[in-house]
Design a protein around this motif. Structure first.
Motif, PDB file in Angstrom:
ATOM      1  N   GLY A 225       0.805  -1.207   0.000  1.00  0.00           N
ATOM      2  CA  GLY A 225       0.000   0.000   0.000  1.00  0.00           C
ATOM      3  C   GLY A 225       0.839   1.257   0.000  1.00  0.00           C
ATOM      4  O   GLY A 225       1.966   1.292  -0.518  1.00  0.00           O
ATOM      5  N   SER A 226       0.306   2.299   0.614  1.00  0.00           N
ATOM      6  CA  SER A 226       0.964   3.596   0.632  1.00  0.00           C
ATOM      7  C   SER A 226       2.253   3.548   1.445  1.00  0.00           C
ATOM      8  O   SER A 226       2.379   2.793   2.412  1.00  0.00           O
ATOM      9  CB  SER A 226       0.020   4.643   1.230  1.00  0.00           C
ATOM     10  OG  SER A 226       0.689   5.878   1.404  1.00  0.00           O
ATOM     11  N   LEU A 227       3.203   4.388   1.040  1.00  0.00           N
ATOM     12  CA  LEU A 227       4.490   4.478   1.724  1.00  0.00           C
ATOM     13  C   LEU A 227       4.555   5.664   2.670  1.00  0.00           C
ATOM     14  O   LEU A 227       5.596   5.911   3.275  1.00  0.00           O
ATOM     15  CB  LEU A 227       5.623   4.592   0.687  1.00  0.00           C
ATOM     16  CG  LEU A 227       5.873   3.354  -0.164  1.00  0.00           C
ATOM     17  CD1 LEU A 227       6.718   3.713  -1.367  1.00  0.00           C
ATOM     18  CD2 LEU A 227       6.541   2.258   0.652  1.00  0.00           C
ATOM     19  N   GLU A 228       3.476   6.429   2.810  1.00  0.00           N
ATOM     20  CA  GLU A 228       3.538   7.650   3.599  1.00  0.00           C
ATOM     21  C   GLU A 228       3.842   7.390   5.065  1.00  0.00           C
ATOM     22  O   GLU A 228       4.507   8.180   5.719  1.00  0.00           O
ATOM     23  CB  GLU A 228       2.226   8.423   3.461  1.00  0.00           C
ATOM     24  CG  GLU A 228       2.046   9.065   2.098  1.00  0.00           C
ATOM     25  CD  GLU A 228       0.833   9.952   2.030  1.00  0.00           C
ATOM     26  OE1 GLU A 228      -0.064   9.800   2.900  1.00  0.00           O
ATOM     27  OE2 GLU A 228       0.757  10.810   1.135  1.00  0.00           O
ATOM     28  N   SER A 229       3.346   6.282   5.623  1.00  0.00           N
ATOM     29  CA  SER A 229       3.553   5.990   7.040  1.00  0.00           C
ATOM     30  C   SER A 229       4.751   5.098   7.296  1.00  0.00           C
ATOM     31  O   SER A 229       5.117   4.865   8.446  1.00  0.00           O
ATOM     32  CB  SER A 229       2.294   5.338   7.624  1.00  0.00           C
ATOM     33  OG  SER A 229       1.188   6.199   7.512  1.00  0.00           O
ATOM     34  N   GLY A 230       5.360   4.556   6.232  1.00  0.00           N
ATOM     35  CA  GLY A 230       6.499   3.677   6.410  1.00  0.00           C
ATOM     36  C   GLY A 230       6.423   2.496   5.474  1.00  0.00           C
ATOM     37  O   GLY A 230       5.458   2.331   4.714  1.00  0.00           O
ATOM     38  N   ALA A 231       7.446   1.626   5.544  1.00  0.00           N
ATOM     39  CA  ALA A 231       7.537   0.480   4.644  1.00  0.00           C
ATOM     40  C   ALA A 231       7.474  -0.840   5.386  1.00  0.00           C
ATOM     41  O   ALA A 231       7.790  -1.881   4.822  1.00  0.00           O
ATOM     42  CB  ALA A 231       8.833   0.554   3.839  1.00  0.00           C
ATOM     43  N   ASN A 232       7.058  -0.825   6.663  1.00  0.00           N
ATOM     44  CA  ASN A 232       7.081  -2.058   7.440  1.00  0.00           C
ATOM     45  C   ASN A 232       5.802  -2.870   7.329  1.00  0.00           C
ATOM     46  O   ASN A 232       5.618  -3.841   8.053  1.00  0.00           O
ATOM     47  CB  ASN A 232       7.394  -1.769   8.911  1.00  0.00           C
ATOM     48  CG  ASN A 232       6.399  -0.825   9.543  1.00  0.00           C
ATOM     49  OD1 ASN A 232       5.952   0.126   8.898  1.00  0.00           O
ATOM     50  ND2 ASN A 232       6.056  -1.070  10.791  1.00  0.00           N
ATOM     51  N   GLY A 233       4.905  -2.489   6.421  1.00  0.00           N
ATOM     52  CA  GLY A 233       3.723  -3.309   6.167  1.00  0.00           C
ATOM     53  C   GLY A 233       4.018  -4.330   5.084  1.00  0.00           C
ATOM     54  O   GLY A 233       3.738  -4.106   3.904  1.00  0.00           O
ATOM     55  N   LEU A 234       4.571  -5.484   5.459  1.00  0.00           N
ATOM     56  CA  LEU A 234       4.959  -6.483   4.477  1.00  0.00           C
ATOM     57  C   LEU A 234       3.742  -7.162   3.851  1.00  0.00           C
ATOM     58  O   LEU A 234       3.776  -7.566   2.690  1.00  0.00           O
ATOM     59  CB  LEU A 234       5.883  -7.534   5.107  1.00  0.00           C
ATOM     60  CG  LEU A 234       7.362  -7.155   5.234  1.00  0.00           C
ATOM     61  CD1 LEU A 234       7.583  -5.996   6.181  1.00  0.00           C
ATOM     62  CD2 LEU A 234       8.176  -8.362   5.704  1.00  0.00           C
ATOM     63  N   THR A 235       2.664  -7.307   4.621  1.00  0.00           N
ATOM     64  CA  THR A 235       1.448  -7.933   4.101  1.00  0.00           C
ATOM     65  C   THR A 235       0.291  -6.955   3.980  1.00  0.00           C
ATOM     66  O   THR A 235      -0.751  -7.316   3.426  1.00  0.00           O
ATOM     67  CB  THR A 235       1.006  -9.099   5.010  1.00  0.00           C
ATOM     68  OG1 THR A 235       0.758  -8.595   6.341  1.00  0.00           O
ATOM     69  CG2 THR A 235       2.076 -10.164   5.080  1.00  0.00           C
ATOM     70  N   GLY A 236       0.442  -5.752   4.499  1.00  0.00           N
ATOM     71  CA  GLY A 236      -0.633  -4.774   4.413  1.00  0.00           C
ATOM     72  C   GLY A 236      -0.585  -3.806   5.577  1.00  0.00           C
ATOM     73  O   GLY A 236       0.368  -3.783   6.365  1.00  0.00           O
ATOM     74  N   GLN A 237      -1.625  -3.009   5.676  1.00  0.00           N
ATOM     75  CA  GLN A 237      -1.705  -1.994   6.710  1.00  0.00           C
ATOM     76  C   GLN A 237      -3.118  -1.936   7.259  1.00  0.00           C
ATOM     77  O   GLN A 237      -4.092  -1.985   6.515  1.00  0.00           O
ATOM     78  CB  GLN A 237      -1.314  -0.619   6.146  1.00  0.00           C
ATOM     79  CG  GLN A 237      -1.435   0.537   7.143  1.00  0.00           C
ATOM     80  CD  GLN A 237      -0.994   1.858   6.564  1.00  0.00           C
ATOM     81  OE1 GLN A 237      -0.419   1.909   5.485  1.00  0.00           O
ATOM     82  NE2 GLN A 237      -1.280   2.942   7.254  1.00  0.00           N
ATOM     83  N   ILE A 238      -3.230  -1.834   8.580  1.00  0.00           N
ATOM     84  CA  ILE A 238      -4.520  -1.644   9.241  1.00  0.00           C
ATOM     85  C   ILE A 238      -4.479  -0.301   9.937  1.00  0.00           C
ATOM     86  O   ILE A 238      -3.699  -0.098  10.873  1.00  0.00           O
ATOM     87  CB  ILE A 238      -4.811  -2.767  10.245  1.00  0.00           C
ATOM     88  CG1 ILE A 238      -4.877  -4.120   9.526  1.00  0.00           C
ATOM     89  CG2 ILE A 238      -6.119  -2.503  10.982  1.00  0.00           C
ATOM     90  CD1 ILE A 238      -5.084  -5.299  10.459  1.00  0.00           C
TER      91      ILE A 238
END
Length: 771
Positions: A225-238
């Motif tokens: 997904g988006s990179l605005e909050s960081g890149a540590n969402g390997l499977t997604g972001q909640i």
């Protein structure tokens, strides 16, 4: 629509309207009256303050657009046009002349009944949406859906989600964990209003420290997904959005009690304290206390718990080109469990094996933004936070103590090239974390800091001219570069493509790389109260920093995904089908290996393949007026390479899951029934456990199903009562703890939990709201 995440902060003509759930909380980029700059912007709601996603906004005889999931729309100016209409199935169409409008626009459509033999056409909000218009693969959950869950924490908000799976916890720590795309929740980025949420030492209980009644909405982003909050969402972001003071209730009270000895109270209040200032406060208190031991192994099925959380929020909203919000959160979570008394046969140590966990946290965060540029498509915002977390835990004779001090800053800038078809966003992030952590006399203290920058380009094209079929294409190219003081420089490219072949279907493709810095102990908290010794070593070229002995290298992975979403009408009622296919490939991963021998828990970096394939198909449909059904099936194939044993199926990861829900959504009475089915799953090898230790577990757990029900009675506009039952099928796992008869000097393990530990239970509650 470049500024959709930001528009919710504009002043409303009518304060009673709820803020959109997809608020990008820390991007304060607001626009002045947009009719002066070649576009009309506004929001469209129904009379219950729910956004009318998919409503059509169109110039009379010209082009148009549609309303997104937050209720926002942007209508480009056209020469010779000064009148547009807004229409939505089941609602009365409204027309507007631009020279009679006052901006910003907040438009309410009223339901339109059509008398044809007492048939009434209406539109309803189901509480959950997977929009065809969203550029990325995101499922949104609003407060209506959250009220179908038993209560009262963020963890329980996923009870009815086909995307996020919730594990059943363990009897020693009480920890519950989510899984997404077949992988542990460690690989999903959790954000609270678009900033990192309760991570680091707080991560094991993060979902328990955010009360459900505080939540306005949840957005579940699948894949890259988006990179605005960081890149540590390997499977997604909640991402979780809390209720905002300018549009929250004046007063709110929620009381809850259950047969498992659990009680909760949630309070909320919001008021305007000045011309531009709003103040809000929320408080949560809960306890769990019982002596439940369904399998008579002398260990409590779940620890007793005392939790208190408080939140104070100050919002500034005005028309003088800047706005902001500032928040302070404090929390304490205390849990005690373990043996209730010593076994009268077989235990050599007369003292009981006790668990004591004490977590305390204070956190402050804010946002400030400026929207006074001459060009309304330019905006800048700042996100900042600081936190302190302390833990003091005891597991039998082992002590786990730690402190974490963290600081975070994020700057974001949005603009466009030529027109809204070409949008740009840039940002820079700085973060510092200082850990002081000791477990069983081993020092895991370390200091980590990261500085990074990101950029995203979005291309959007729509074909919506009269006489032509609707088609749309969106392409998002993103790149993030971070430098971690221990893990070095990390590049995270992302690609998201969405194509709408028709107005009722969407195909999405995603691809991207992510990374995360693991927390060796808290990521594996359920293993700490065991007889095993934690050992770790490096496989590969990565080396341990002498000043940071707890660090074992970054985890990195590529994620690839395909999504197909189809809306349909059948019998005059709406439905939706979603198909997802994802693969995650790890390059570096920490492997938690409990199968080399029974005395150690080995944690080492991957040397070989590790991947997760995830397939999901789900559908929902209003089978009868006010009666909805949702069905979902999920297949996960997760494999890891173990040292000396090759590629194996990951333990405690079911390959097959299914979900079925049935709901009735009446004006006074509401009922929701859910059934979860979990397939068999591999457990760790038990071959090395001595024969004198009783192991009731099979090598593969049996499949099982669970049934739950939630009933709500709306007494009046302010008060509603609810009641229900969980685990009505009464499925429980007996003898979950291996070696419970001798926890100090034998083999002792409580990690192989694959079924609930509590038997069927009932709950009741009441909600009172003063709007």
């Amino acid at each position: 629509m470049l500024f959709q995440p930001l528009l919710h902060l504009r002043p409303r003509l009518k304060r009673r309207h709820a803020l959109p759930v997809l608020t990008a909380f820390f991007i304060l980029t607001l626009l002045p009256s947009s009719d002066l700059y070649g576009q009309i912007q506004g929001q469209v709601f129904d009379s219950d303050d729910y956004p009318l996603t998919g409503a059509t906004v169109q110039w009379i005889g010209g082009g148009g657009t549609t309303v997104d999931t937050e209720g926002n729309f942007t209508l480009a100016d056209e020469d010779g046009q000064n009148t547009f209409r807004i229409s939505y199935l089941g609602f009365a169409t409204r027309e507007f002349m631009t020279d009679t409008l006052t901006f910003p626009l907040t438009i309410v459509l009223t339901e339109e009944g059509t008398s044809l033999g007492q048939v009434e056409v209406t539109a309803r909000d189901g509480g959950r949406a997977a929009s065809l218009l969203n550029d990325r693969n995101i499922e949104s959950i609003n407060s209506k859906e959250l009220r179908k869950a038993p209560c009262c924490s963020l963890a329980e908000s996923f009870e009815n989600s086909p995307v996020v799976d919730l594990t059943y916890g363990d009897p020693l720590t009480g920890r519950r964990e989510i899984q997404m795309l077949g992988l542990r929740g460690n690989y999903t980025m959790l954000t609270l209003e678009k900033r990192p949420m309760l991570d680091g030492l707080a991560s094991p209980f993060a979902l328990d420290l955010i009360p459900g009644p505080w939540v306005e909405g949840i957005q579940i982003g699948k894949g890259s997904g988006s990179l605005e909050s960081g890149a540590n969402g390997l499977t997604g972001q909640i991402n979780t959005e809390l209720i905002k003071p300018p549009h929250g209730p004046k007063a709110y009270v929620n009381l809850f009690g259950s047969s498992q000895g659990r009680g909760e109270v949630n309070l909320m209040g919001n008021t305007k304290i000045g011309k531009t200032l709003w103040l809000g406060g929320s408080a949560h208190g809960s306890f769990t206390e019982n002596k439940h031991d369904h399998d008579f192994d002398r260990f409590k099925d779940m620890p007793d718990r005392r939790t208190a959380v408080g939140l104070v929020r100050l919002f500034r909203q005005s028309t003088d080109n800047w706005e902001g919000q500032w928040n302070i959160l404090g929390a304490r979570d205390r849990r005690t469990g373990g043996q209730q008394d010593v076994h009268d046969h077989g235990q050599d140590v007369l003292d009981p094996y006790l668990i004591d966990q004490d977590n305390r946290r204070i956190e402050a965060w804010g946002k400030t933004g400026y929207y006074g540029f001459n060009k309304p498509w330019q905006s800048i915002g700042f996100i900042y936070s600081g936190s302190y977390h302390e833990l003091n835990n005891r597991y039998g004779l082992k002590l786990h103590e730690g402190e974490q001090k963290s600081g975070y800053f994020n700057a974001l800038y949005h603009t466009r090239i030529a027109n809204d078809n070409h949008r740009l966003s840039f940002g820079g992030t700085a973060r510092v974390d200082d850990f002081v952590e000791v477990f069983d006399e081993t020092d895991y203290s370390r200091s980590e800091n990261t500085i990074g920058a990101h950029g995203e380009y979005t291309y959007n094209w729509e074909e919506s001219r009269e006489g032509r079929d609707f088609k749309a294409l969106t392409v998002i190219l993103g790149l993030r570069a971070d430098h971690h003081n221990l893990g070095g420089t990390q590049l995270s490219p992302r690609l998201n493509v969405k194509y709408n072949p028709t107005e009722r279907s969407a195909v999405r493709l995603s691809m991207g790389r992510g990374w995360r810095s693991p927390n060796l102990l808290v990521d594996n908290l359920n293993w700490l109260p065991s007889s095993r010794t934690v050992t770790d070593r490096i496989v590969g070229a990565e080396a341990m920093d002498a000043d940071n002995p707890g660090f074992r290298g970054l985890e990195t992975a590529w994620n690839y995904g395909v999504n197909f979403t189809q809306d349909f009408f059948l019998g005059g009622r709406e439905g939706q089908i979603i198909v997802d296919l994802f693969r995650t490939d790890f390059q570096n991963q920490l492997i938690v290996d409990a199968e080399q021998d029974i005395e150690t828990l080995r944690i080492y970096q991957l040397d070989g393949k590790s991947f997760a394939n995830s397939f999901m198909v789900s559908g929902n449909y209003e089978i009868l007026p006010l009666i909805d059904i949702k069905l979902a099936y999920k297949y996960n194939d997760v494999r890891q390479t173990y040292d000396g044993e090759g590629l194996r199926e990951a333990p405690l990861t079911p390959k097959h899951r299914a979900l079925a829900t049935l709901g009735y959504d009446g004006a006074r009475f509401k009922a929701h029934l859910n059934y979860h089915w979990t397939g068999e799953q591999r457990l760790i090898d038990f071959d090395e456990i001595p024969d004198d230790i009783y192991v009731a577990h099979p090598q593969r757990s049996p499949a099982f199903g669970m049934l739950g029900i939630n009933l709500t009675y709306v007494a009046n506009a302010k008060t509603e009562f609810y009641a229900g039952g969980e685990n009505l099928t009464n499925r429980t796992q007996r003898d979950a703890i291996i070696g419970a008869w001798s926890p100090f000097d034998g083999y002792f393990d409580a990690t192989q939990v694959y079924q609930p530990l509590f038997q069927r239970r009932a709950y009741v509650g009441v909600r009172w709201t003063l709007e």
